[in-house]
Design a protein around this motif. Structure first.
Motif, PDB file in Angstrom:
ATOM      1  N   ILE A  59       0.851  -1.192   0.000  1.00 13.96           N
ATOM      2  CA  ILE A  59       0.000   0.000   0.000  1.00 13.96           C
ATOM      3  C   ILE A  59       0.883   1.237   0.000  1.00 13.96           C
ATOM      4  N   LEU A  60       0.520   2.214  -0.815  1.00 15.99           N
ATOM      5  CA  LEU A  60       1.104   3.549  -0.763  1.00 15.99           C
ATOM      6  C   LEU A  60      -0.071   4.499  -0.561  1.00 15.99           C
ATOM      7  N   TYR A  61       0.028   5.342   0.466  1.00 19.22           N
ATOM      8  CA  TYR A  61      -1.035   6.317   0.681  1.00 19.22           C
ATOM      9  C   TYR A  61      -0.440   7.682   0.954  1.00 19.22           C
ATOM     10  N   ASP A  62      -1.270   8.722   0.780  1.00 17.04           N
ATOM     11  CA  ASP A  62      -0.778  10.084   0.906  1.00 17.04           C
ATOM     12  C   ASP A  62      -1.953  11.037   1.099  1.00 17.04           C
ATOM     13  N   PHE A  63      -1.625  12.275   1.450  1.00 15.83           N
ATOM     14  CA  PHE A  63      -2.626  13.331   1.444  1.00 15.83           C
ATOM     15  C   PHE A  63      -2.533  13.998   0.085  1.00 15.83           C
ATOM     16  N   ASP A  64      -3.599  13.933  -0.676  1.00 17.56           N
ATOM     17  CA  ASP A  64      -3.622  14.440  -2.046  1.00 17.56           C
ATOM     18  C   ASP A  64      -4.269  15.820  -2.062  1.00 17.56           C
ATOM     19  N   ASP A  65      -3.462  16.837  -2.334  1.00 14.22           N
ATOM     20  CA  ASP A  65      -3.959  18.223  -2.338  1.00 14.22           C
ATOM     21  C   ASP A  65      -4.969  18.478  -3.448  1.00 14.22           C
ATOM     22  N   THR A  66      -4.959  17.662  -4.494  1.00 17.03           N
ATOM     23  CA  THR A  66      -5.898  17.889  -5.594  1.00 17.03           C
ATOM     24  C   THR A  66      -7.317  17.430  -5.242  1.00 17.03           C
ATOM     25  N   ILE A  67      -7.473  16.566  -4.221  1.00 16.47           N
ATOM     26  CA  ILE A  67      -8.810  16.074  -3.880  1.00 16.47           C
ATOM     27  C   ILE A  67      -9.606  17.127  -3.104  1.00 16.47           C
ATOM     28  N   PRO A  68      -9.203  17.760  -2.065  1.00 16.27           N
ATOM     29  CA  PRO A  68      -8.124  17.442  -1.132  1.00 16.27           C
ATOM     30  C   PRO A  68      -8.588  16.403  -0.109  1.00 16.27           C
ATOM     31  N   GLY A  69      -7.690  15.491   0.213  1.00 19.87           N
ATOM     32  CA  GLY A  69      -7.988  14.472   1.204  1.00 19.87           C
ATOM     33  C   GLY A  69      -6.978  13.344   1.148  1.00 19.87           C
ATOM     34  N   TRP A  70      -7.100  12.438   2.107  1.00 21.19           N
ATOM     35  CA  TRP A  70      -6.233  11.267   2.161  1.00 21.19           C
ATOM     36  C   TRP A  70      -6.634  10.280   1.082  1.00 21.19           C
ATOM     37  N   SER A  71      -5.638   9.685   0.449  1.00 21.12           N
ATOM     38  CA  SER A  71      -5.882   8.771  -0.658  1.00 21.12           C
ATOM     39  C   SER A  71      -5.014   7.520  -0.518  1.00 21.12           C
ATOM     40  N   MET A  72      -5.627   6.348  -0.719  1.00 21.75           N
ATOM     41  CA  MET A  72      -4.857   5.122  -0.862  1.00 21.75           C
ATOM     42  C   MET A  72      -4.516   5.052  -2.349  1.00 21.75           C
ATOM     43  N   GLU A 129     -18.854   5.572  -5.401  1.00 24.15           N
ATOM     44  CA  GLU A 129     -18.289   6.194  -6.599  1.00 24.15           C
ATOM     45  C   GLU A 129     -18.638   7.671  -6.617  1.00 24.15           C
ATOM     46  N   ILE A 130     -17.635   8.517  -6.927  1.00 26.68           N
ATOM     47  CA  ILE A 130     -17.834   9.967  -6.942  1.00 26.68           C
ATOM     48  C   ILE A 130     -17.841  10.504  -8.367  1.00 26.68           C
ATOM     49  N   LYS A 131     -16.716  10.266  -9.076  1.00 29.61           N
ATOM     50  CA  LYS A 131     -16.618  10.816 -10.425  1.00 29.61           C
ATOM     51  C   LYS A 131     -15.547  10.079 -11.208  1.00 29.61           C
ATOM     52  N   GLU A 132     -15.673  10.174 -12.521  1.00 30.02           N
ATOM     53  CA  GLU A 132     -14.682   9.605 -13.422  1.00 30.02           C
ATOM     54  C   GLU A 132     -13.579  10.636 -13.635  1.00 30.02           C
ATOM     55  N   VAL A 133     -12.333  10.164 -13.627  1.00 30.53           N
ATOM     56  CA  VAL A 133     -11.191  11.040 -13.881  1.00 30.53           C
ATOM     57  C   VAL A 133     -10.332  10.414 -14.984  1.00 30.53           C
ATOM     58  N   ALA A 134      -9.661  11.275 -15.740  1.00 27.00           N
ATOM     59  CA  ALA A 134      -8.764  10.809 -16.800  1.00 27.00           C
ATOM     60  C   ALA A 134      -7.436  11.541 -16.652  1.00 27.00           C
TER      61      ALA A 134
END
Length: 151
Positions: A59-72, A129-134
């Motif tokens: 597992i690699l996880y982080d706080f993602d500023d683009t979400i913003p929030g914690w992400s696995m 599910e929230i949204k599709e991203v590309a």
């Protein structure tokens, strides 16, 4: 029972030895790539997923500023350990581990639109599910479904 150990000098070879089946290689980055990123980028946390004394996943996880929030951001079970229920067990155990360690309210993940089995597993665990991203990642277009789990 699943447990998590930080990736360090004592277990990094076990981590980089874990691979996925060729049919899954576009669903998750190679563990070697993830460990290099974590070594040179701040705020990336790496864990070995253990069943007893055997590392069965990563597992690699982080706080993602683009979400913003914690992400696995990365999750994988080695191909030789798949089909034994370790994936679902590991995610459920990680949610508890993560909530205790970071006192977070939500955890985000992104799953390839082509990976219906794993999307279903996350939905069974309670991810929505929230949204599709590309995005492009070295020269290849990826389409994913962003999902969230309230903790």
């Amino acid at each position: 029972m699943m447990e998590f150990r930080e990736i360090d000098r004592s277990n990094y070879w076990d981590c980089i030895s874990l691979t996925v089946d060729d049919s899954q290689k576009w669903f998750v980055a190679d563990n070697k790539w993830s460990l290099v990123e974590a070594a040179y980028e701040d705020g990336l946390y790496t864990l070995g997923v253990y069943h007893g004394d055997t590392m069965v996943g990563f597992i690699l996880y982080d706080f993602d500023d683009t979400i913003p929030g914690w992400s696995m951001s990365r999750f994988m079970i080695g191909k030789q350990y798949q089909g034994k229920g370790y994936g679902k067990q590991a995610v459920v155990a990680f949610l508890d581990y993560f909530k205790k360690k970071h006192n977070a309210e939500k955890l985000y993940i992104s799953v390839s639109l082509d990976n219906a089995v794993v999307r279903g597993m996350y939905a069974d665990i309670g991810f929505e599910e929230i949204k599709e991203v590309a995005y492009l990642f070295p020269g290849r277009q990826f389409r994913e479904m962003q999902m969230v789990k309230k903790l």
